[in-house]
Design an enzyme around this catalytic site. Sequence first.
Site, short mmCIF file in Angstrom:
data_model
loop_
_atom_site.label_atom_id
_atom_site.label_comp_id
_atom_site.label_asym_id
_atom_site.label_seq_id
_atom_site.Cartn_x
_atom_site.Cartn_y
_atom_site.Cartn_z
N ALA A 12 0.87 -0.95 0.13
CA ALA A 12 -0.04 -0.23 -0.08
C ALA A 12 0.92 1.35 0.08
O ALA A 12 1.41 1.56 1.07
CB ALA A 12 -1.00 -0.03 1.23
N ASP A 66 12.37 -2.56 -8.17
CA ASP A 66 13.41 -3.13 -8.89
C ASP A 66 12.80 -4.55 -8.97
O ASP A 66 13.32 -5.21 -10.21
CB ASP A 66 14.41 -2.86 -8.23
CG ASP A 66 14.93 -1.53 -8.26
OD1 ASP A 66 14.42 -0.99 -9.05
OD2 ASP A 66 16.06 -1.14 -7.71
N GLU A 76 2.50 0.06 -11.23
CA GLU A 76 3.79 -0.24 -10.68
C GLU A 76 4.80 0.91 -11.26
O GLU A 76 5.90 0.40 -11.75
CB GLU A 76 4.20 -1.60 -10.80
CG GLU A 76 3.80 -2.25 -9.72
CD GLU A 76 4.58 -3.66 -9.45
OE1 GLU A 76 3.57 -4.77 -9.62
OE2 GLU A 76 5.64 -3.90 -9.39
#
Lengths: 261, 385
Positions: B124, B241, B365
Amino acid sequence: MRIAVCIKQVPNTTEVKINPKTNTLIREGVESIINPFDMYAIEEALRLKEKFNAETFVITMGPPQAESALKEAISMGIDNPVLVSDRAFAGSDTWATSLTLAKAIEKIGNIDLIICGKQASDGDTAQVGPGIAAHLNIPQATYVNHIKNINIEEKWIEVSRLLENGFEILRVELPALITVVKEINEPRTPSLKGKMRAKSIQIPVFTNKELQIPENMVGLNGSPTQVVEIFTPSHKVGGKIFQGDPDHIIDQFILEIKDLL
Amino acid sequence: MINYQLTEEQKMIKDLARQIAEEKIKPYSKEWDEKEEFPESAIQALAKSDMNAICIPTEYGGMGGGVFDLCLAVEEIARIDGGVATSYAATFLGMFPILLNGTEEQKKKYLPDIAAGKKLCAFALTEPEAGSDASNVKTTATKDGDYYILNGTKHFITNGGVADINVVIAVTDKSKGARGVSAFIVEKGTDGFTFGKKEEKLGIRCSPTRELIFQDCKIHKSQLLGGMEGLGFIATMRTFDYSRPGVAAQAVGIAQGAMELAIEYAHKRIQFNQKITSFQGIQWMIADMGTKIEAARALVYASAKAADSGQKNIGPASAAAKYFASDVAMEVTTNALQIFGGYGYIKEYPIEKYMRDAKITQIYEGTNQIQRNIVALALIKEFGK
């Protein structure tokens, strides 16, 4: 509690073709799978394993390559495999097969419940499960669609059987054998850890040396069933249509039937 | 087209993911999409098959695999249903911060349950005012003795409401900017933690996207990720990443699934007395789809392997994979629908769902514009003398 599941490796019937000259199945290049009905038997054993912390066995009778069926059952979570394999067992009919499997189950020992699929998708006889129970002289319940209750202390199992006109609720003493229908559950997919275990597991093989069944009771020699001929039923298309007034049609029809008798 | 020389274990993961996708997802995919229904049975099947254990180390009950293994699974699931792939991958998005920045106690407490498939996760970060500008979060965590008091609202949270473990980003010291942001592990059922609006979406409709609301939500300091304040922004960047190759793999899977459907359809569709696959116009579309998917796949796999090899600064590689693969997915699904012609525009056919599902991979994302920023800045830093 100890549970044994009997499975059969069958050709994937969605791909099977018949050689029109010899009338036998063309097995080359056809993928072998666990008999679809046996998948429900495996799943039910796994659910009982989770519920009662039962120890589970999977047994198959067949050539060495049937190992892959056992490994698939292991990858789903079954604890112990047993391959029943011997040249002497080749050509067994359902009587000899069920006797051989019964002896293998006796050899494993202390099995409380045997679970089979209701029938195999290749032979379609639905005889091996009941045959095992008969040879072991234990109660059986076929076409089970739900295990309602198991009492391990009092040694009984209560099941629902799927019949043509309804359900039959049956309580039988343990040890017992049940055959299951597809309505009983939805089989799980294997797990990664199960697949890893299946990859490295050593599968014990029971030959007739271990089972010690008299030669005239196993394989082709021990099989009362004789396959006389295998053929593909010819497809008859069309039919005969009678025309005219009703009385005439009936006369014609009766004559035709008399010809056939 | 290209054989990637997978190891036996990687093949196992790929095959099992495909089996689950075909058997446990495909038959229900359309219904879940229509009803916006959480694919509980599929998520459970994946969990029970150890699919949630893939990139968790063996000492915490996992399979000890890496991001590449996860990509193989996500790709296969997305080939059948992009929405299920989102919910599946979101557990890893919530797991990564614990794995990468959690204390030993936090890892021991949470990773085994995640690996065993008993707990699902969510991450979140996003708020109404903090999307691409991730450091602009308004949710606060105020220290009160051994506790932190959380207040604020997170929105657009994948797996919101179904996740048991939520990693929540909140400001602990406003004066420190990005360094004043911390991460907390908040369990479902904690007092003061509730769920708000569930969003109705264009695609990935079976994956729940929901608001998380914190009202004087009291969190013990042992739930502060990494045991120290100020790790929030770093944990977020590190997590992305590792998770972005997964989104990129999802895009590759969606594109692959759409291409297969389009070819299958085109090979049956007769116009002008011949299969439309006999027309060069269609053939060239198929060739371009296949080639671009393969290029995207190669970049995704390379970036995932870079993450697994322990390379530092994998951000640009995973950003490149994410934006390239998701742009390919959008293009391929659009062209796949085009091959279906009018039928493709009708909901009775499965292809329109692929186009709807593909779109989000360009947005979430990190939007593809933010990804390009990451790649550009890295290149300028390296070569801009």
